[in-house]
Design a protein around this motif. Sequence first.
Motif, PDB file in Angstrom:
ATOM      1  N   ARG A   1      -2.013 -19.758  10.364  1.00 57.95           N
ATOM      2  CA  ARG A   1      -1.548 -20.574  11.575  1.00 57.95           C
ATOM      3  C   ARG A   1      -2.344 -21.197  12.296  1.00 57.95           C
ATOM      4  O   ARG A   1      -3.612 -20.556  12.531  1.00 57.95           O
ATOM      5  N   ILE A   2      -2.151 -22.274  12.905  1.00 54.67           N
ATOM      6  CA  ILE A   2      -3.321 -23.109  13.628  1.00 54.67           C
ATOM      7  C   ILE A   2      -2.466 -23.464  14.978  1.00 54.67           C
ATOM      8  O   ILE A   2      -1.216 -23.909  14.979  1.00 54.67           O
ATOM      9  N   ASN A   3      -2.826 -22.834  16.227  1.00 55.55           N
ATOM     10  CA  ASN A   3      -2.151 -22.886  17.628  1.00 55.55           C
ATOM     11  C   ASN A   3      -3.089 -23.546  18.310  1.00 55.55           C
ATOM     12  O   ASN A   3      -4.385 -23.512  18.385  1.00 55.55           O
ATOM     13  N   ARG A   4      -2.552 -24.198  19.464  1.00 50.26           N
ATOM     14  CA  ARG A   4      -3.350 -24.988  20.548  1.00 50.26           C
ATOM     15  C   ARG A   4      -2.505 -24.644  21.764  1.00 50.26           C
ATOM     16  O   ARG A   4      -1.341 -25.100  21.853  1.00 50.26           O
ATOM     17  N   ASP A   5      -3.021 -23.695  22.459  1.00 51.43           N
ATOM     18  CA  ASP A   5      -2.319 -23.439  23.795  1.00 51.43           C
ATOM     19  C   ASP A   5      -2.898 -23.919  25.090  1.00 51.43           C
ATOM     20  O   ASP A   5      -3.863 -24.509  24.780  1.00 51.43           O
ATOM     21  N   TRP A   6      -2.499 -23.398  26.152  1.00 53.49           N
ATOM     22  CA  TRP A   6      -2.904 -24.129  27.238  1.00 53.49           C
ATOM     23  C   TRP A   6      -4.508 -23.831  27.611  1.00 53.49           C
ATOM     24  O   TRP A   6      -5.387 -24.611  28.018  1.00 53.49           O
ATOM     25  N   ARG A   7      -5.037 -22.747  27.055  1.00 58.37           N
ATOM     26  CA  ARG A   7      -6.361 -22.335  27.365  1.00 58.37           C
ATOM     27  C   ARG A   7      -7.312 -23.329  26.335  1.00 58.37           C
ATOM     28  O   ARG A   7      -8.259 -23.749  26.669  1.00 58.37           O
TER      29      ARG A   7
ATOM     30  N   GLY B   1     -14.702 -26.099  11.578  1.00 60.44           N
ATOM     31  CA  GLY B   1     -14.435 -27.592  11.148  1.00 60.44           C
ATOM     32  C   GLY B   1     -13.276 -28.200  11.795  1.00 60.44           C
ATOM     33  O   GLY B   1     -13.426 -29.253  12.294  1.00 60.44           O
ATOM     34  N   VAL B   2     -12.142 -27.412  12.226  1.00 62.32           N
ATOM     35  CA  VAL B   2     -11.086 -27.768  12.904  1.00 62.32           C
ATOM     36  C   VAL B   2     -11.784 -28.148  14.564  1.00 62.32           C
ATOM     37  O   VAL B   2     -11.266 -29.244  14.668  1.00 62.32           O
ATOM     38  N   ARG B   3     -12.265 -27.342  15.205  1.00 61.72           N
ATOM     39  CA  ARG B   3     -12.855 -27.506  16.586  1.00 61.72           C
ATOM     40  C   ARG B   3     -13.743 -28.746  16.457  1.00 61.72           C
ATOM     41  O   ARG B   3     -13.666 -29.704  17.253  1.00 61.72           O
ATOM     42  N   ASN B   4     -14.481 -28.956  15.526  1.00 58.93           N
ATOM     43  CA  ASN B   4     -15.313 -30.001  15.525  1.00 58.93           C
ATOM     44  C   ASN B   4     -14.556 -31.567  15.150  1.00 58.93           C
ATOM     45  O   ASN B   4     -15.003 -32.452  15.927  1.00 58.93           O
ATOM     46  N   VAL B   5     -13.582 -31.564  14.390  1.00 58.93           N
ATOM     47  CA  VAL B   5     -12.965 -32.603  14.132  1.00 58.93           C
ATOM     48  C   VAL B   5     -11.750 -32.965  15.155  1.00 58.93           C
ATOM     49  O   VAL B   5     -11.724 -34.096  15.563  1.00 58.93           O
ATOM     50  N   CYS B   6     -11.150 -31.994  15.499  1.00 58.80           N
ATOM     51  CA  CYS B   6      -9.900 -32.111  16.192  1.00 58.80           C
ATOM     52  C   CYS B   6      -9.952 -31.486  17.662  1.00 58.80           C
ATOM     53  O   CYS B   6      -8.981 -31.826  18.388  1.00 58.80           O
ATOM     54  N   GLY B   7     -10.978 -30.688  18.083  1.00 54.81           N
ATOM     55  CA  GLY B   7     -10.876 -30.186  19.256  1.00 54.81           C
ATOM     56  C   GLY B   7     -10.597 -28.703  19.128  1.00 54.81           C
ATOM     57  O   GLY B   7     -10.710 -28.032  17.851  1.00 54.81           O
ATOM     58  N   GLN B   8     -10.033 -27.970  20.507  1.00 53.31           N
ATOM     59  CA  GLN B   8     -10.080 -26.516  20.519  1.00 53.31           C
ATOM     60  C   GLN B   8      -8.675 -26.177  19.968  1.00 53.31           C
ATOM     61  O   GLN B   8      -7.668 -26.636  20.521  1.00 53.31           O
TER      62      GLN B   8
ATOM     63  N   GLN C   1      -9.984 -26.526  27.443  1.00 51.53           N
ATOM     64  CA  GLN C   1     -11.499 -26.370  27.040  1.00 51.53           C
ATOM     65  C   GLN C   1     -11.912 -27.818  26.494  1.00 51.53           C
ATOM     66  O   GLN C   1     -13.061 -27.824  26.182  1.00 51.53           O
ATOM     67  N   ASP C   2     -11.069 -28.718  26.270  1.00 49.87           N
ATOM     68  CA  ASP C   2     -11.552 -30.049  25.807  1.00 49.87           C
ATOM     69  C   ASP C   2     -10.753 -31.145  26.423  1.00 49.87           C
ATOM     70  O   ASP C   2      -9.853 -30.983  27.344  1.00 49.87           O
ATOM     71  N   SER C   3     -11.075 -32.493  26.152  1.00 50.17           N
ATOM     72  CA  SER C   3     -10.418 -33.630  26.869  1.00 50.17           C
ATOM     73  C   SER C   3      -8.746 -34.010  26.587  1.00 50.17           C
ATOM     74  O   SER C   3      -8.340 -34.643  27.437  1.00 50.17           O
ATOM     75  N   ALA C   4      -8.325 -33.135  25.686  1.00 51.09           N
ATOM     76  CA  ALA C   4      -7.022 -33.666  25.297  1.00 51.09           C
ATOM     77  C   ALA C   4      -6.716 -35.081  25.574  1.00 51.09           C
ATOM     78  O   ALA C   4      -5.710 -35.619  25.863  1.00 51.09           O
TER      79      ALA C   4
ATOM     80  N   SER D   1      -2.148 -33.773  21.944  1.00 51.21           N
ATOM     81  CA  SER D   1      -3.050 -32.776  22.167  1.00 51.21           C
ATOM     82  C   SER D   1      -3.097 -32.329  23.695  1.00 51.21           C
ATOM     83  O   SER D   1      -3.633 -31.445  24.036  1.00 51.21           O
ATOM     84  N   ALA D   2      -2.507 -32.995  24.392  1.00 48.12           N
ATOM     85  CA  ALA D   2      -2.358 -32.714  25.784  1.00 48.12           C
ATOM     86  C   ALA D   2      -1.187 -31.632  26.026  1.00 48.12           C
ATOM     87  O   ALA D   2      -1.129 -31.137  27.166  1.00 48.12           O
ATOM     88  N   TYR D   3      -0.364 -31.072  25.362  1.00 49.84           N
ATOM     89  CA  TYR D   3       0.583 -30.147  25.004  1.00 49.84           C
ATOM     90  C   TYR D   3       0.110 -29.230  24.055  1.00 49.84           C
ATOM     91  O   TYR D   3      -0.039 -29.332  22.819  1.00 49.84           O
ATOM     92  N   PRO D   4       0.814 -27.940  24.235  1.00 48.96           N
ATOM     93  CA  PRO D   4       0.665 -26.903  23.243  1.00 48.96           C
ATOM     94  C   PRO D   4       1.511 -27.170  21.935  1.00 48.96           C
ATOM     95  O   PRO D   4       2.428 -28.051  22.064  1.00 48.96           O
ATOM     96  N   SER D   5       0.900 -26.922  21.143  1.00 47.13           N
ATOM     97  CA  SER D   5       1.561 -27.006  19.821  1.00 47.13           C
ATOM     98  C   SER D   5       1.112 -25.743  18.680  1.00 47.13           C
ATOM     99  O   SER D   5       0.202 -25.150  18.947  1.00 47.13           O
ATOM    100  N   ARG D   6       2.011 -25.578  17.697  1.00 46.08           N
ATOM    101  CA  ARG D   6       1.648 -24.671  16.543  1.00 46.08           C
ATOM    102  C   ARG D   6       1.923 -25.212  15.155  1.00 46.08           C
ATOM    103  O   ARG D   6       2.964 -25.830  15.051  1.00 46.08           O
ATOM    104  N   PHE D   7       1.011 -24.669  14.274  1.00 44.73           N
ATOM    105  CA  PHE D   7       1.479 -25.112  12.895  1.00 44.73           C
ATOM    106  C   PHE D   7       1.484 -23.920  11.923  1.00 44.73           C
ATOM    107  O   PHE D   7       0.712 -23.168  12.189  1.00 44.73           O
ATOM    108  N   LEU D   8       2.609 -23.901  11.531  1.00 42.96           N
ATOM    109  CA  LEU D   8       2.723 -22.671  10.399  1.00 42.96           C
ATOM    110  C   LEU D   8       2.700 -23.428   8.950  1.00 42.96           C
ATOM    111  O   LEU D   8       3.570 -24.213   8.481  1.00 42.96           O
TER     112      LEU D   8
END
Length: 322
Positions: free
Chosen positions: A60-66, A18-25, A70-73, A107-114
């Motif tokens: 924990r939800i992470n968005r790294d450079w990989r 669901g997260v990937r479908n709504v928000c991206g990778q 993988q998406d348009s950011a 979304s163009a830069y890495p982020s982390r949610f705890l």
Amino acid sequence: MPSNETNSLASLDAFQAGVRNVCGQFLVSPPDGARDMRGIITLKQRQALAVAVVRNSAARINRDWRCIRQDSAEHLFLVLQKSGHSVMRQGDADVRLAPGDFIMIDSAYPSRFLYGDSGSLQYSVHLNRSEFAHRFGTAALGGCPIPGSTEIGMALRATIDRLVNAEDAADQQHFISEAFFNLMGAYLCGLEAGSLPSARTSDDLLVAKARAYIRQRFRDPECTPASVASAMGVSLRALQRRFQAAGSSLSDCLIGTRLDYVCDRLMGQKYAGTSERISSIAFDAGFNDLSYFNRQFRARFQIPPGEYRLHAATSSAKDLTQ
């Protein structure tokens, strides 16, 4: 979050999808010591705005450079903490959110949610990154916090609640959306002027944003201190002062990132069994002058790059970087 509500949430795999479908990778994982977590995400479309409602029970939800590759950011996410607590990281800055607080995530830069183990409910307003920058400039790019206790924060919260909970007619939704953008503009103007409580944090986030930009663009020879400052929407001198206040240097950050890349490539040759030309690696790292590269490399490691590679082949190069 009540236990009966938590139990009704979807499984980890379903929430991840669901997260990937709504928000991206994004990468979703349970907290340390846990085997699972549960959550659900739904998207409410309101004219020009879309709002994701995100519930989860400790993750924990992470968005790294990989993930970014993988998406348009192409989005900014204005995250409102409705209940529970969280820690959001954008760049090198951690921002703790209590109920009523906001943060803008780029979304163009890495982020982390705890998230804490008591569960969390957040609203995330999705904004087209390029359109937002065209409307408001670069102030929010790279992320920025918005204290919920400010008058604008309270007005934004009420506006987003109206967007999420009310089934207004299309023309009413349009007016509510415009009210949202007007409030965002007022906040960002105050942030740029340094007249809001989070202005000091804004300095830290600007440095973090510039560091993230450098990590993304350093291999381009046209990535210079001046071009980084231009991308951040500030003067070169202003950005240099921000780095100095943080105890570092803009030029050193750029050169160091390029040298780190070269070292990783030289170390990697040991395992790959190859011997790529050092000049090719230097150019690929963004250096456009070999004499300058060699001086910078020797200044940092006290040995030339060829000797560094020789040490790497004998597994002692790691000691040189200590």
